[in-house]
Design a protein around this motif. Structure first.
Motif, mmCIF file in Angstrom:
data_model
loop_
_atom_site.group_PDB
_atom_site.id
_atom_site.type_symbol
_atom_site.label_atom_id
_atom_site.label_comp_id
_atom_site.label_asym_id
_atom_site.label_seq_id
_atom_site.Cartn_x
_atom_site.Cartn_y
_atom_site.Cartn_z
ATOM 1 N N VAL A 1 4.133 -3.122 3.241
ATOM 2 C CA VAL A 1 4.819 -3.521 4.607
ATOM 3 C C VAL A 1 5.041 -4.891 4.570
ATOM 4 O O VAL A 1 6.113 -5.469 4.887
ATOM 5 C CB VAL A 1 3.990 -3.326 5.682
ATOM 6 N N GLU A 2 3.911 -5.734 4.307
ATOM 7 C CA GLU A 2 4.209 -7.156 4.118
ATOM 8 C C GLU A 2 5.256 -7.680 3.031
ATOM 9 O O GLU A 2 6.094 -8.739 3.315
ATOM 10 C CB GLU A 2 2.733 -7.757 3.357
ATOM 11 N N ARG B 1 6.015 4.972 12.077
ATOM 12 C CA ARG B 1 6.523 3.641 11.596
ATOM 13 C C ARG B 1 6.463 3.300 10.310
ATOM 14 O O ARG B 1 7.690 2.778 10.071
ATOM 15 C CB ARG B 1 5.202 2.471 12.255
ATOM 16 N N TYR B 2 5.658 3.569 9.366
ATOM 17 C CA TYR B 2 5.772 3.462 8.034
ATOM 18 C C TYR B 2 7.262 4.261 7.616
ATOM 19 O O TYR B 2 7.825 3.537 6.598
ATOM 20 C CB TYR B 2 4.585 4.001 7.246
ATOM 21 N N LEU C 1 9.900 5.179 9.375
ATOM 22 C CA LEU C 1 11.316 4.589 9.877
ATOM 23 C C LEU C 1 11.828 3.022 9.484
ATOM 24 O O LEU C 1 12.583 2.493 9.344
ATOM 25 C CB LEU C 1 11.400 4.720 11.402
ATOM 26 N N ASP C 2 10.454 2.460 9.709
ATOM 27 C CA ASP C 2 10.668 0.945 9.541
ATOM 28 C C ASP C 2 10.481 0.387 8.063
ATOM 29 O O ASP C 2 10.968 -0.794 7.789
ATOM 30 C CB ASP C 2 9.673 0.176 10.268
ATOM 31 N N TYR C 3 9.776 0.889 7.341
ATOM 32 C CA TYR C 3 9.348 0.301 5.958
ATOM 33 C C TYR C 3 9.526 1.569 4.855
ATOM 34 O O TYR C 3 9.340 1.228 3.583
ATOM 35 C CB TYR C 3 8.012 0.092 5.818
ATOM 36 N N LYS D 1 7.752 -6.133 2.183
ATOM 37 C CA LYS D 1 9.454 -5.911 2.572
ATOM 38 C C LYS D 1 10.247 -6.928 2.703
ATOM 39 O O LYS D 1 11.354 -7.104 2.582
ATOM 40 C CB LYS D 1 9.480 -4.866 3.858
ATOM 41 N N THR D 2 9.514 -8.036 3.742
ATOM 42 C CA THR D 2 10.375 -9.183 3.786
ATOM 43 C C THR D 2 9.875 -10.422 3.252
ATOM 44 O O THR D 2 10.738 -11.137 2.566
ATOM 45 C CB THR D 2 10.515 -9.430 5.518
ATOM 46 N N ALA D 3 8.445 -10.531 2.883
ATOM 47 C CA ALA D 3 7.802 -11.820 2.338
ATOM 48 C C ALA D 3 8.219 -11.630 0.876
ATOM 49 O O ALA D 3 8.239 -12.752 0.210
ATOM 50 C CB ALA D 3 6.399 -11.826 2.694
ATOM 51 N N ALA E 1 -0.473 -1.814 3.449
ATOM 52 C CA ALA E 1 -0.201 -3.124 4.173
ATOM 53 C C ALA E 1 0.457 -4.064 3.208
ATOM 54 O O ALA E 1 1.352 -4.912 3.770
ATOM 55 C CB ALA E 1 -1.615 -3.519 4.568
#
Lengths: 100, 278
Positions: free
Chosen positions: B56-57, B193-194, B196-198, B59-61, B53
């Motif tokens: 994931v957070e 998701r983890y 492909l997206d992260y 990646k952009t923040a 988590a």
């Protein structure tokens, strides 16, 4: 269904990531409703089981047993479908620079 | 070569090695010396979940910390619960290696879509091995119990979800112990998701890649709708399907959906350009 793992073009323009606030005071039993989970086109929300006890099944109607967490908020496009779908008005989404 | 085959295969494909389903492999040790006392009380999978988590957070923040957190998350998922894509045929072979076999509810679908699977018709997950006898300890996780099935029943169940368009993956529970077979789709499946997206490698590509036979393909597009990884497109110019084999995870959904046998699954290691792509 085509999904590209593309990097943003124009990456010098910062992408706006929303601040998503889910209020447990307004929505104490998210698992009993789950409208936001079901409606989100980007599947931004994640359900957290707060109360997970050995040998005891958690009651979906017990306040505070579950919580909603906008874990994938970087994927939020700002369509506000969840805000409209929420019967308790518990979701607040704010994009920086879009008025608060 | 697949890294897990090298470390846990004993000369064969690691998920065809019965040792990785054996009772003595069933252990998940708590991480020692974790700084946060609250973290110590958590089981290793929840600990990994927390780091995931955070990554994931970030990646952009917090892009500066993202690579470091991603590395940490990758290491943790490799030790605790990591998945690898398998074809329908491989999944059907696996149910002969492990016992008992129990159908159960998917935890990802509950978390991402609030879907509660509480009877044998809706179960989309399969638990393997000795741990399934202890399902009643966690009624919140195993809503409605579990359904113990025979290998033949398990194969019918796998075919059912494959027909509906789910891909199969094995999942470890304390690597290399293989604790189950998942039926996954995007975006419900957290592992997909983890990955492909992260860029977090909780899901490893399978041992096969899909290749289109342009002679047989008539461009009907069924395969396009079945791909969960965005690897399959209809190429309008040729009027045929195009599969990007670099993006392909090797689940074989396009193959099982094709009525003209226009898709063949090729062994990854036979293609020099694909050998290192996992």
């Amino acid at each position: 269904m085509v999904r590209m793992m593309w990097e943003d073009a124009f990456s010098e323009i910062p992408r706006s990531i929303p601040r998503i606030v889910w209020s447990m005071d307004r929505c104490p039993t998210p698992m009993a409703c789950k409208k936001c989970l079901e409606i989100c086109p980007q599947a931004v929300f994640m359900l957290i089981t707060v109360k997970n006890q050995k040998f005891v099944e958690t009651d979906v109607n017990e306040p505070g047993a579950y919580a909603m967490h906008p874990l994938f908020r970087d994927k939020c496009v700002g369509c506000l479908d969840c805000v409209r779908a929420c019967p308790a008005g518990a979701i607040n989404i704010a994009f920086e620079g879009e008025g608060d | 070569m697949c890294q897990y085959c090298m470390t846990h295969g004993h000369g064969q494909v690691w998920y065809k090695n019965a040792l990785n389903y054996a009772r003595q492999m069933y252990k998940l040790r708590k991480r020692e010396g974790a700084g946060d006392p609250r973290q110590k009380e958590l089981d290793p999978e929840s600990q990994a979940g927390l780091i995931l988590a955070q990554a994931v957070e970030a990646k952009t923040a917090d892009p500066q910390r993202y690579p470091e957190l991603k590395k940490m998350a990758n290491r943790l998922v490799m030790q605790t619960s990591v998945g690898q894509v398998v074809t329908l045929q491989e999944a059907m072979d696996i149910v002969d290696l492990a016992s008992p076999i129990a159908l159960m509810s998917c935890v990802c679908r509950k978390m991402t879509r609030g879907k509660v699977e509480d009877d044998e018709r809706s179960y989309t997950c399969m638990g393997l091995g000795i741990g399934m006898f202890k399902w009643d300890r966690w009624p919140e996780r195993y809503k409605g119990g579990v359904e113990f099935v025979t290998p033949d029943q398990a194969r019918d169940w796998l075919r059912k979800w494959n027909k509906k368009g789910m891909m199969h993956s094995i999942m470890t529970h304390g690597t290399p112990y293989i604790g189950g077979i998942c039926n996954c789709d995007y975006p419900d499946c957290l592992a997909i998701r983890y990955r492909l997206d992260y860029g977090i490698n909780q899901l490893i590509k399978g041992h096969w890649v899909a290749k289109v036979d342009y002679e047989k393909c008539n461009g009907c597009g069924v395969c396009v709708s079945r791909c969960q990884f965005g690897a399959v497109k209809k190429e309008v110019t040729t009027g045929k399907t195009n599969i990007d084999m670099m993006r392909c995870f090797g689940c074989g959904l396009c193959e099982t959906g094709c009525k003209r046998q226009a898709v063949t699954m090729v062994e990854r290691t036979t293609l020099p350009g694909m050998r290192g792509v996992w």
